[in-house]
Write a protein that holds these residues in place. Structure first.
Motif, PDB file in Angstrom:
ATOM      1  N   ASP A 184       0.708  -1.245   0.001  1.00  0.00           N
ATOM      2  CA  ASP A 184      -0.066   0.018  -0.073  1.00  0.00           C
ATOM      3  C   ASP A 184       0.707   1.245  -0.040  1.00  0.00           C
ATOM      4  OD1 ASP A 184      -2.260  -1.321  -0.061  1.00  0.00           O
ATOM      5  OD2 ASP A 184      -2.988  -1.036   1.974  1.00  0.00           O
ATOM      6  N   ALA A 185       1.990   1.235   0.740  1.00  0.00           N
ATOM      7  CA  ALA A 185       2.916   2.264   0.523  1.00  0.00           C
ATOM      8  C   ALA A 185       3.486   2.537  -0.874  1.00  0.00           C
ATOM      9  CB  ALA A 185       3.941   2.238   1.536  1.00  0.00           C
ATOM     10  N   ILE A 186       3.748   1.451  -1.430  1.00  0.00           N
ATOM     11  CA  ILE A 186       4.317   1.719  -2.782  1.00  0.00           C
ATOM     12  C   ILE A 186       3.100   2.033  -3.675  1.00  0.00           C
ATOM     13  CG2 ILE A 186       5.177   0.373  -4.840  1.00  0.00           C
ATOM     14  CD1 ILE A 186       6.655  -1.494  -2.824  1.00  0.00           C
ATOM     15  N   ALA A 187       2.115   1.597  -3.423  1.00  0.00           N
ATOM     16  CA  ALA A 187       0.882   1.970  -4.377  1.00  0.00           C
ATOM     17  C   ALA A 187       0.675   3.765  -3.939  1.00  0.00           C
ATOM     18  CB  ALA A 187      -0.508   1.308  -3.766  1.00  0.00           C
ATOM     19  N   ALA A 188       0.811   4.010  -2.941  1.00  0.00           N
ATOM     20  CA  ALA A 188       0.693   5.527  -2.687  1.00  0.00           C
ATOM     21  C   ALA A 188       1.605   6.203  -3.218  1.00  0.00           C
ATOM     22  CB  ALA A 188       0.723   5.896  -1.154  1.00  0.00           C
ATOM     23  N   TYR A 189       2.960   5.814  -3.541  1.00  0.00           N
ATOM     24  CA  TYR A 189       3.978   6.499  -4.029  1.00  0.00           C
ATOM     25  C   TYR A 189       3.655   6.399  -5.504  1.00  0.00           C
ATOM     26  CZ  TYR A 189       8.890   7.330  -5.687  1.00  0.00           C
ATOM     27  OH  TYR A 189       9.919   7.629  -6.281  1.00  0.00           O
ATOM     28  N   THR A 190       3.324   5.274  -6.114  1.00  0.00           N
ATOM     29  CA  THR A 190       2.926   5.006  -7.440  1.00  0.00           C
ATOM     30  C   THR A 190       1.953   5.870  -8.016  1.00  0.00           C
ATOM     31  OG1 THR A 190       3.563   2.648  -7.402  1.00  0.00           O
ATOM     32  CG2 THR A 190       2.488   3.345  -9.416  1.00  0.00           C
ATOM     33  N   GLN A 191       0.832   6.018  -7.453  1.00  0.00           N
ATOM     34  CA  GLN A 191      -0.346   6.927  -7.814  1.00  0.00           C
ATOM     35  C   GLN A 191       0.156   8.440  -7.561  1.00  0.00           C
ATOM     36  OE1 GLN A 191      -3.237   5.952  -8.300  1.00  0.00           O
ATOM     37  NE2 GLN A 191      -3.322   3.636  -8.028  1.00  0.00           N
ATOM     38  N   ALA A 192       1.098   8.738  -6.610  1.00  0.00           N
ATOM     39  CA  ALA A 192       1.465  10.074  -6.698  1.00  0.00           C
ATOM     40  C   ALA A 192       2.294  10.421  -7.779  1.00  0.00           C
ATOM     41  CB  ALA A 192       2.290  10.364  -5.413  1.00  0.00           C
ATOM     42  N   LEU A 193       3.390   9.508  -8.315  1.00  0.00           N
ATOM     43  CA  LEU A 193       3.938   9.754  -9.388  1.00  0.00           C
ATOM     44  C   LEU A 193       3.111   9.612 -10.691  1.00  0.00           C
ATOM     45  CD1 LEU A 193       7.053   7.124  -8.873  1.00  0.00           C
ATOM     46  CD2 LEU A 193       7.136   9.844  -8.962  1.00  0.00           C
ATOM     47  N   ARG A 253      -5.918  11.706  -5.709  1.00  0.00           N
ATOM     48  CA  ARG A 253      -6.796  11.193  -4.881  1.00  0.00           C
ATOM     49  C   ARG A 253      -6.826   9.950  -4.171  1.00  0.00           C
ATOM     50  NH1 ARG A 253     -10.212  14.314  -8.497  1.00  0.00           N
ATOM     51  NH2 ARG A 253     -10.998  12.470  -9.375  1.00  0.00           N
ATOM     52  N   LYS A 254      -6.399   8.859  -5.130  1.00  0.00           N
ATOM     53  CA  LYS A 254      -6.373   7.456  -4.792  1.00  0.00           C
ATOM     54  C   LYS A 254      -4.944   7.500  -3.965  1.00  0.00           C
ATOM     55  CE  LYS A 254      -8.059   4.384  -5.775  1.00  0.00           C
ATOM     56  NZ  LYS A 254      -9.244   3.411  -5.105  1.00  0.00           N
ATOM     57  N   SER A 255      -3.957   8.157  -4.259  1.00  0.00           N
ATOM     58  CA  SER A 255      -2.883   8.223  -3.263  1.00  0.00           C
ATOM     59  C   SER A 255      -3.323   8.625  -1.964  1.00  0.00           C
ATOM     60  CB  SER A 255      -1.681   9.158  -3.817  1.00  0.00           C
ATOM     61  OG  SER A 255      -0.533   9.059  -3.100  1.00  0.00           O
ATOM     62  N   ILE A 256      -4.118   9.801  -1.839  1.00  0.00           N
ATOM     63  CA  ILE A 256      -4.738  10.366  -0.549  1.00  0.00           C
ATOM     64  C   ILE A 256      -5.495   9.378   0.060  1.00  0.00           C
ATOM     65  CG2 ILE A 256      -6.259  11.969   0.339  1.00  0.00           C
ATOM     66  CD1 ILE A 256      -4.961  14.119  -1.748  1.00  0.00           C
ATOM     67  N   GLU A 257      -6.403   8.680  -0.578  1.00  0.00           N
ATOM     68  CA  GLU A 257      -7.217   7.538  -0.017  1.00  0.00           C
ATOM     69  C   GLU A 257      -6.482   6.673   0.753  1.00  0.00           C
ATOM     70  OE1 GLU A 257      -9.688   3.861  -1.926  1.00  0.00           O
ATOM     71  OE2 GLU A 257     -10.134   5.747  -2.892  1.00  0.00           O
ATOM     72  N   ILE A 258      -5.418   6.252  -0.179  1.00  0.00           N
ATOM     73  CA  ILE A 258      -4.378   4.780   0.729  1.00  0.00           C
ATOM     74  C   ILE A 258      -3.760   5.432   1.791  1.00  0.00           C
ATOM     75  CG2 ILE A 258      -2.601   3.528   0.375  1.00  0.00           C
ATOM     76  CD1 ILE A 258      -3.154   3.458  -2.692  1.00  0.00           C
ATOM     77  N   MET A 259      -3.139   6.552   1.700  1.00  0.00           N
ATOM     78  CA  MET A 259      -2.410   7.290   2.890  1.00  0.00           C
ATOM     79  C   MET A 259      -3.504   7.380   4.066  1.00  0.00           C
ATOM     80  SD  MET A 259       0.615   9.488   1.386  1.00  0.00           S
ATOM     81  CE  MET A 259      -0.470  10.597   0.223  1.00  0.00           C
ATOM     82  N   ASP A 260      -4.577   8.074   3.849  1.00  0.00           N
ATOM     83  CA  ASP A 260      -5.710   8.390   4.988  1.00  0.00           C
ATOM     84  C   ASP A 260      -6.068   7.147   5.442  1.00  0.00           C
ATOM     85  OD1 ASP A 260      -5.498  10.971   4.412  1.00  0.00           O
ATOM     86  OD2 ASP A 260      -7.500  11.406   3.264  1.00  0.00           O
ATOM     87  N   ALA A 261      -6.347   6.147   4.595  1.00  0.00           N
ATOM     88  CA  ALA A 261      -6.967   4.979   5.215  1.00  0.00           C
ATOM     89  C   ALA A 261      -5.878   4.225   6.511  1.00  0.00           C
ATOM     90  CB  ALA A 261      -6.897   3.812   4.202  1.00  0.00           C
ATOM     91  N   TRP A 262      -4.483   4.536   6.060  1.00  0.00           N
ATOM     92  CA  TRP A 262      -3.539   3.917   7.144  1.00  0.00           C
ATOM     93  C   TRP A 262      -3.523   4.735   8.170  1.00  0.00           C
ATOM     94  CZ3 TRP A 262      -1.116  -0.772   7.779  1.00  0.00           C
ATOM     95  CH2 TRP A 262      -1.290  -1.358   6.853  1.00  0.00           C
ATOM     96  N   SER A 263      -3.487   6.205   7.850  1.00  0.00           N
ATOM     97  CA  SER A 263      -3.219   7.075   9.224  1.00  0.00           C
ATOM     98  C   SER A 263      -4.492   7.018  10.148  1.00  0.00           C
ATOM     99  CB  SER A 263      -2.883   8.609   8.474  1.00  0.00           C
ATOM    100  OG  SER A 263      -4.201   9.142   7.926  1.00  0.00           O
ATOM    101  N   ALA A 264      -5.685   6.521   9.439  1.00  0.00           N
ATOM    102  CA  ALA A 264      -6.889   6.727  10.329  1.00  0.00           C
ATOM    103  C   ALA A 264      -6.965   5.309  11.075  1.00  0.00           C
ATOM    104  CB  ALA A 264      -7.911   6.600   9.727  1.00  0.00           C
ATOM    105  N   THR A 265      -6.159   4.338  11.028  1.00  0.00           N
ATOM    106  CA  THR A 265      -6.138   3.095  11.578  1.00  0.00           C
ATOM    107  C   THR A 265      -5.017   2.329  12.377  1.00  0.00           C
ATOM    108  OG1 THR A 265      -7.224   2.350   9.456  1.00  0.00           O
ATOM    109  CG2 THR A 265      -6.393   0.777  10.731  1.00  0.00           C
TER     110      THR A 265
END
Length: 396
Positions: free
Chosen positions: A106-115, A127-139
Motif C-alpha cells: 500500500d505504501a508503494i501504491a501510494a507512491y506510484t499513484q503520486a508519481l 486522490r487515490k494516493s490520498i485515499e490510501i494514505m488516509d486509510a492507514w493514518s486513520a487505522t
C-alpha cells in the motif's frame, strides 16, 4: 586484491568527534538539517520529476518504458483498495505476516499513484494516493514481533515519498495531511530512529532511510540530524575499504569489536577488499537492499542541500563495482565466501549509478552494464520502486 593492515578500530571515536550532529540537551546546535527543508524532497525533487516527465512526454527511452511498466502495474490501478490494520505483526521473514505485505504494498501504491498524478496531472491518481494514505493514518497504531523495526523501515521509507509529492504538488488539497504526519511521527519514527547496531546492516540502513524521509516530511531537525549521524557511522561498518586496515569498522554502539566478533558479523569472511559488504557472504539480495538505502539517503540529503555523496562515494562506487562484476559473470575467487556467492543483487543500482557516474563523472563499467541491462527497474515490492523512471540519467 585483498589487503590486510592493522585494524583502525579507533576511527569511530574520531568520526564521532568530527560529527557536528548533536541531538539533545546543551550540546552545540545541529548542522546537518537544512534551515529550510526542500519539498518535495524525499528521494526525488521537483526538478528530477520534471526532467523525467519531459522525457516520457517526448517518448524517450528508458523513461517511456519505465513509465509504461509503472502504469501497467497493479500499484497504479484506480480501483485499488487499501488494506490497513491497527497492528501490523511481522516475524522473521514476515512469518507471521499479519498486514506486512499489505502495508508495504500500500505504501508503494501510494507512491506510484503520486508519481502517476505528477506525470499525467490526472487528479484521480492524487486522490487515490490520498485515499490510501488516509486509510492507514486513520487505522495503524503499532508494529509488533521481531521484524517490526525492519517492516517499519520498509514502509516508512516509502510513505514520505508519496506524501511529499502529494502535499507539495497537488493543488486539490489534502485535509488528512496533518493526521498522516502524526502517524509518521508517533507510529513510525520511534521504531526506526534509534537504529539497530547489532543487526545485519541492511536493517539499520533501511531504518535510517525511513527516519530521514520522515524527518523531512514532518520537518523534525533533531531527528534528521540523528539519522545523518547514524548513517555516517554505519556506512564504514557496512562497506569495507582497504584503507580501513586488517578488519572492517565495527558497528557503532555495539559490543562487536574483537577480531572474532567482527569476522563472525561479516558472515565468517576473514579476507577483505575494496567494496566487500557486511552481508556479501550472506547473499547479494540483502546486500542490494543495504546499498540501495545507502544511496537513497545520500540522494535525499543532496536534495536537502547537504550533499553526503562526497563522504561516502568511494565506498558506494566500490560496493557497486564489486557486486555487479560478479552479477555480470566474473569468476568468484576461492577466498571470497568459500568460493561461492548467492547472487541476486536486484534492480537497486539506478540512484547510485546516476549520482556517481552521470553527476560526478566516475567511470563504472561493471555497474553501467548491470544497470542498463536491468532496465526498467520496476519495484521489488518492499521499498524500491520505479528508479529508472525517476533517476536514470537525471542531471537535476
Amino acid at each position: 586484491m585483498p589487503r590486510t593492515r592493522t585494524a583502525l578500530l579507533g576511527v569511530l571515536a574520531l568520526l564521532a568527534a568530527l560529527l557536528s550532529v548533536q541531538i539533545t540537551g546543551s550540546a552545540p546546535r545541529a548542522t546537518a538539517a537544512p534551515a529550510t527543508f526542500t519539498h518535495p524532497g524525499v528521494l526525488v525533487s521537483r526538478g528530477q520529476l520534471d526532467h523525467a516527465r519531459s522525457k516520457v512526454q517526448a517518448g524517450q527511452q528508458p523513461w517511456k518504458a519505465a513509465y509504461d511498466a509503472m502504469m501497467a502495474s497493479s500499484y497504479a490501478s484506480l480501483t485499488r483498495a487499501a488494506r490497513p490494520r491497527p497492528v501490523v505483526e511481522c516475524g522473521s521473514s514476515s512469518n507471521p505476516n499479519n498486514g506486512c505485505t499489505d502495508e508495504r504494498q500500500d505504501a508503494i501504491a501510494a507512491y506510484t499513484q503520486a508519481l502517476a498524478w505528477y506525470f499525467t496531472r490526472d487528479s484521480r491518481y492524487a486522490r487515490k494516493s490520498i485515499e490510501i494514505m488516509d486509510a492507514w493514518s486513520a487505522t495503524i497504531t503499532d508494529h509488533t514481533n521481531s521484524n517490526a523495526p525492519l517492516q517499519t523501515g520498509w514502509a516508512g521509507s516509502t510513505w514520505p515519498r508519496a506524501a511529499e509529492i502529494i502535499k507539495y504538488t497537488y493543488d486539490g488539497g489534502w485535509p488528512g495531511a496533518s493526521r498522516f504526519a502524526t502517524m509518521l511521527r508517533d507510529v513510525y519514527l520511534p521504531e526506526v530512529i534509534n537504529g539497530a547496531s547489532t543487526k545485519n546492516g541492511n536493517w539499520e540502513l533501511i531504518m535510517t532511510e525511513a527516519a530521514l524521509g520522515i524527518s523531512v516530511f514532518i520537518e523534525d531537525r533533531a531527528a534528521y540530524d540523528k539519522a545523518v549521524r547514524t548513517y555516517l557511522a554505519r556506512v564504514p561498518a557496512y562497506v569495507y575499504l582497504n584503507a580501513d586496515g586488517d578488519l572492517p569498522e565495527p558497528p557503532a554502539g555495539s559490543s562487536i569489536d574483537t577480531s572474532a566478533e567482527i569476522i563472525k558479523y561479516w558472515q565468517g569472511q576473514s579476507t577483505f577488499t575494496d567494496g566487500l559488504a557486511q552481508e556479501t557472504c550472506r547473499d547479494f539480495g540483502h546486500t542490494g537492499w543495504g546499498i540501495a538505502s545507502l544511496a537513497n539517503i545520500a540522494e535525499t540529503s543532496r536534495i536537502q542541500g547537504q550533499d553526503l555523496y562526497p563522504r561516502i562515494q568511494d565506498r558506494l562506487r566500490h560496493a557497486l563495482g564489486f557486486h555487479t562484476a560478479y552479477e555480470n559473470g566474473a569468476a568468484v575467487p576461492s577466498w571470497l565466501c568459500g568460493g561461492s556467492v548467492d547472487k541476486g543483487l536486484g534492480r537497486v543500482t539506478e540512484v547510485a549509478f546516476n549520482a556517481l557516474h552521470h553527476r560526478l563523472g566516475i567511470a563504472m563499467s561493471h555497474t553501467q552494464r548491470y544497470t542498463e541491462t536491468h532496465r526498467p527497474s520496476g519495484t521489488d515490492n518492499y521499498f524500491n520502486a520505479w528508479a529508472t523512471l525517476t533517476h536514470a540519467d537525471n542531471p537535476d
